[in-house]
Design a protein around this motif. Structure first.
Motif, PDB file in Angstrom:
ATOM      1  N   PHE A 252      -7.538  22.903  22.701  1.00  0.00           N
ATOM      2  CA  PHE A 252      -6.202  23.459  23.378  1.00  0.00           C
ATOM      3  C   PHE A 252      -5.226  23.558  22.363  1.00  0.00           C
ATOM      4  CE2 PHE A 252      -8.819  21.294  26.559  1.00  0.00           C
ATOM      5  CZ  PHE A 252      -8.874  22.171  27.625  1.00  0.00           C
ATOM      6  N   GLY A 253      -4.338  24.101  22.566  1.00  0.00           N
ATOM      7  CA  GLY A 253      -2.976  24.506  21.712  1.00  0.00           C
ATOM      8  C   GLY A 253      -1.908  24.296  22.847  1.00  0.00           C
ATOM      9  N   ILE A 254      -0.839  23.734  22.366  1.00  0.00           N
ATOM     10  CA  ILE A 254       0.384  23.654  23.124  1.00  0.00           C
ATOM     11  C   ILE A 254       1.595  24.018  22.196  1.00  0.00           C
ATOM     12  CG2 ILE A 254       1.917  22.136  24.276  1.00  0.00           C
ATOM     13  CD1 ILE A 254      -0.663  20.381  25.003  1.00  0.00           C
ATOM     14  N   TRP A 255       2.404  24.841  22.824  1.00  0.00           N
ATOM     15  CA  TRP A 255       3.841  25.137  22.181  1.00  0.00           C
ATOM     16  C   TRP A 255       4.703  24.326  22.979  1.00  0.00           C
ATOM     17  CZ3 TRP A 255       8.733  26.049  23.734  1.00  0.00           C
ATOM     18  CH2 TRP A 255       9.399  26.244  22.633  1.00  0.00           C
ATOM     19  N   MET A 256       5.641  23.431  22.474  1.00  0.00           N
ATOM     20  CA  MET A 256       6.347  22.437  23.376  1.00  0.00           C
ATOM     21  C   MET A 256       7.601  22.411  22.656  1.00  0.00           C
ATOM     22  SD  MET A 256       4.407  18.818  23.204  1.00  0.00           S
ATOM     23  CE  MET A 256       5.289  18.322  24.849  1.00  0.00           C
ATOM     24  N   ASP A 257       8.615  22.202  23.588  1.00  0.00           N
ATOM     25  CA  ASP A 257      10.062  21.652  23.187  1.00  0.00           C
ATOM     26  C   ASP A 257      10.269  20.375  24.027  1.00  0.00           C
ATOM     27  OD1 ASP A 257      11.007  22.694  25.340  1.00  0.00           O
ATOM     28  OD2 ASP A 257      12.147  24.343  24.432  1.00  0.00           O
ATOM     29  N   GLY A 258      11.414  19.951  24.071  1.00  0.00           N
ATOM     30  CA  GLY A 258      11.623  18.746  25.089  1.00  0.00           C
ATOM     31  C   GLY A 258      11.425  18.999  26.586  1.00  0.00           C
ATOM     32  N   HIS A 259      11.595  20.349  27.156  1.00  0.00           N
ATOM     33  CA  HIS A 259      11.605  20.581  28.336  1.00  0.00           C
ATOM     34  C   HIS A 259      10.591  21.888  28.836  1.00  0.00           C
ATOM     35  CE1 HIS A 259      14.972  17.893  28.800  1.00  0.00           C
ATOM     36  NE2 HIS A 259      15.295  18.491  27.595  1.00  0.00           N
ATOM     37  N   ASN A 260       9.931  22.435  28.000  1.00  0.00           N
ATOM     38  CA  ASN A 260       9.002  23.471  28.153  1.00  0.00           C
ATOM     39  C   ASN A 260       7.806  23.440  27.499  1.00  0.00           C
ATOM     40  OD1 ASN A 260      10.928  25.269  29.785  1.00  0.00           O
ATOM     41  ND2 ASN A 260      12.177  24.976  27.914  1.00  0.00           N
TER      42      ASN A 260
END
Length: 123
Positions: free
Chosen positions: A7-15
């Motif tokens: 899996f891969g995830i792009w994330m910031d503090g809220h998305n």
């Protein structure tokens, strides 16, 4: 990638945008989910505000992990400190403690570019 749950995830503090295989038989990566975390409201009590932020972050991380059942390899990217906090969360979660994790920093990108980016990182 066959027989591995990557899996891969792009994330910031809220998305967060979760990338993974849509079919166990193929290696095609697609966007599995877009997850939006709740924002903490201002609170006059600093301790209560901190506790509320921590519980909202835990809820956000649980929503993300719900889309990554039996993950063996994970690449987390994004902005800020959210990736590092998420990786620490996974290490403390029995289901994910043996998941191989990698991280990088990247700006927000389109879903198509993110799928390509994660594909390159996982292969």
């Amino acid at each position: 990638m066959v027989n591995r749950k990557q899996f891969g995830i792009w994330m910031d503090g809220h998305n967060a945008t979760v990338i993974g295989s849509d079919n166990a038989e193929t290696e095609n990566l697609v966007v599995l989910a877009h997850i939006k975390g709740e924002q903490a409201a201002q609170n006059s009590n600093e301790k209560n505000e901190h506790n509320h932020k921590q519980s909202l972050q835990a809820k956000f991380f649980k929503e993300i992990t719900a889309t990554m059942q039996n993950a063996t390899h994970l690449h987390v990217t994004g902005t800020g400190q959210a990736q590092e906090q998420f990786i620490h969360y996974l290490a403390e979660t029995p289901q994910f403690k043996n998941t191989k994790t990698e991280e990088s920093t990247s700006n927000k990108m389109s879903d198509e570019n993110l799928v390509e980016f994660i594909s390159n990182k996982l292969n």
